[in-house]
Design an enzyme around this catalytic site. Sequence first.
Site, PDB file in Angstrom:
ATOM      1  N   GLN A  89      28.547  36.206  16.197  1.00 11.55           N
ATOM      2  CA  GLN A  89      27.255  36.862  16.357  1.00 11.55           C
ATOM      3  C   GLN A  89      27.213  38.172  15.566  1.00 11.55           C
ATOM      4  O   GLN A  89      26.155  38.787  15.443  1.00 11.55           O
ATOM      5  CB  GLN A  89      27.005  37.182  17.837  1.00 11.55           C
ATOM      6  CG  GLN A  89      26.970  35.965  18.744  1.00 11.55           C
ATOM      7  CD  GLN A  89      26.835  36.369  20.194  1.00 11.55           C
ATOM      8  OE1 GLN A  89      25.756  36.705  20.666  1.00 11.55           O
ATOM      9  NE2 GLN A  89      27.944  36.361  20.923  1.00 11.55           N
ATOM     10  N   HIS A 107      23.704  35.680  13.194  1.00  9.36           N
ATOM     11  CA  HIS A 107      22.681  36.738  13.138  1.00  9.36           C
ATOM     12  C   HIS A 107      22.614  37.430  11.787  1.00  9.36           C
ATOM     13  O   HIS A 107      22.043  38.512  11.673  1.00  9.36           O
ATOM     14  CB  HIS A 107      22.934  37.759  14.251  1.00  9.36           C
ATOM     15  CG  HIS A 107      22.821  37.163  15.614  1.00  9.36           C
ATOM     16  ND1 HIS A 107      23.534  37.614  16.705  1.00  9.36           N
ATOM     17  CD2 HIS A 107      22.069  36.123  16.071  1.00  9.36           C
ATOM     18  CE1 HIS A 107      23.236  36.877  17.773  1.00  9.36           C
ATOM     19  NE2 HIS A 107      22.357  35.972  17.413  1.00  9.36           N
TER      20      HIS A 107
END
Length: 238
Positions: A89, A107
């Site tokens: 992430q 992300h």
Amino acid sequence: MDQRILFFTGAGISAESGIPTFQGESGLWNNYDINEVCQYSTWLRNYDKVHTFYNEMRADLKLKEPNHAHKTIAKLQQEFPDKVTIITQNVDDLFERAGCLNVHHLHGEVTKMRCCKCNNSWNIGYQIFDYKNASCPYCNKSDKFKPDIIFFGERAPKYGLLEKLLMPFFELENVVIVIGSSGTVVPIDDIIGSLPCKKILNNLEVSESIKEDIYDKIYYEEATIAIDKITLSITKNR
């Protein structure tokens, strides 16, 4: 080694390298309003502030180094390149600098910029991005650029990749290892809960968004301490 291993990592793995989580009480995030610099519905009207923030973030990242957890995972992947998958992430590049390949950034990456006209992205490294005088290297037609990361409220295209990457983990002998993720941004337990493979969790502390009962082994300690125990447990029978 016959088994496949998937590392799913969050901010906790990079925190030990000095990169604060956005929920932390110190660091860059403490000087900015998340709703202004990381919110898809507001970022254009805060355009100058957004680029100032991410320029500072890249400059700060340049000074950080991969820690023992990044390096240990990289070593394992280098030894078994077809068996180790890394999903993170995090928007930093510490896995890559540790020697990891094909890291899946859910992300995005702060070291890249995206053109708002043609939607192409390119690597800018750690440099200060001169957003007022920049031009897109692909279309040369845009005067608006966005850090190539997923803001809150924005569609995350790579979430769809998770299903494909998790397919091998319907096999019992494989292992999913979650490190440094509170489960609040990506509900990882809901995603891997039904998988029959072995599951290992390593967080610094208990999270209300993590279901402990789905994990076969849990380590509540720093990633740099737990990683050796984890790798030993998954490679001792190779």
